[in-house]
Design an enzyme around this catalytic site. Structure first.
Site, PDB file in Angstrom:
ATOM      1  CG  MET A   1      12.581 -13.780  12.016  1.00  0.00           C
ATOM      2  SD  MET A   1      13.412 -13.594  13.587  1.00  0.00           S
ATOM      3  CE  MET A   1      13.149 -15.109  14.449  1.00  0.00           C
ATOM      4  N   GLY A  49       8.610  -7.746  18.062  1.00  0.00           N
ATOM      5  CA  GLY A  49       9.051  -8.189  16.749  1.00  0.00           C
ATOM      6  C   GLY A  49      10.167  -9.203  16.865  1.00  0.00           C
ATOM      7  CB  CYS A  50      12.910 -10.078  14.570  1.00  0.00           C
ATOM      8  SG  CYS A  50      14.450 -11.025  14.571  1.00  0.00           S
ATOM      9  CG  PHE A  51      14.069 -13.441  19.320  1.00  0.00           C
ATOM     10  CD1 PHE A  51      14.766 -13.699  18.144  1.00  0.00           C
ATOM     11  CD2 PHE A  51      13.410 -14.512  19.923  1.00  0.00           C
ATOM     12  CE1 PHE A  51      14.809 -14.972  17.580  1.00  0.00           C
ATOM     13  CE2 PHE A  51      13.455 -15.789  19.376  1.00  0.00           C
ATOM     14  CZ  PHE A  51      14.152 -16.014  18.200  1.00  0.00           C
TER      15      PHE A  51
END
Length: 223
Positions: A1, A49-51
């Site tokens: 990220m 994936g991205c939280f």
């Protein structure tokens, strides 16, 4: 990220070119094997994936009381954003969902997770984010969660619910380390973020479209 720390224009172009094909979601069958409703609260931990986006989806699920972003799945006895982003801690960006089992079951949370929160056929990546820290995983806290999660993955495979193989890891929950404060409630607090608009808002819209009976417009507490 770390990509999202770059200037917004570059980020927008990169995110557009790499956005996941799974963002529109797919309606899935209800779990044949599910948890037994019980009074009080329960919690579940997912990685997809991205939280930011996974947190945002579950914050709109009826019966969810709070969602917190964090890190799970590694052997390292600590976790912070910089170390996890390097990809060598074994941790994945995760969310801990606290919910009311009388309103939503563990199996129904799994249904939302596999359907709209992420693409379970992508190995170690989601959208523009790549690495084992962005892997798809269900971290079970007890034998019942393991049974329900494993049975649902088998059910989806048998139904050929996805065109590609499911690669979601079903693994025991070792620990959950809350992420830094600036990651919490990120979608709610940053609705105009280009990353959110491209990669995550479509997931919430898919939840609303595919499961209107599960969707609530208000946000569950992220703290």
């Amino acid at each position: 990220m770390r990509l999202r720390l770059l200037p917004s224009l570059f980020l927008a172009l990169t995110a557009c070119s790499a956005a996941s094909a799974g963002e529109e979601g797919v309606k899935l069958p209800i779990p044949v094997v599910d948890s037994t409703p019980a009074p009080g609260e329960a919690s579940a931990v997912f990685a997809g994936g991205c939280f930011w986006g996974v947190e945002g989806v579950f914050q709109h699920v009826r019966g969810v009381k709070s969602v917190r972003s964090g890190y799970s799945g590694g052997d390292a006895a600590h976790a912070n954003y910089d170390d996890v982003s390097d990809g060598d801690t074994g941790h994945a960006e995760s969310v801990r969902v606290v919910y009311d089992p009388a309103q939503v079951t563990y199996g129904q949370l799994l249904q939302v997770f596999f359907s709209v929160a992420q693409d379970p056929t992508l190995l170690n990546r989601q959208g523009p984010d790549v690495g084992t820290q962005y892997r798809s995983a269900v971290f079970y806290a007890n034998a019942e969660q393991k049974k329900v999660a494993t049975a649902y993955v088998d059910q989806l495979k048998a139904a050929h619910a996805f065109r590609a193989p499911i690669v979601t890891e079903v693994a025991p929950l070792k620990a959950f380390y809350p992420a830094e404060d600036y990651h919490q409630d990120y979608m709610r607090l940053n609705p105009d973020s280009m990353y959110i608009a491209i990669n995550d808002r479509p997931k919430v819209l898919a939840l609303q479209r595919l499961y209107p009976e599960r969707y609530v417009a208000s946000w569950a507490n992220g703290r």
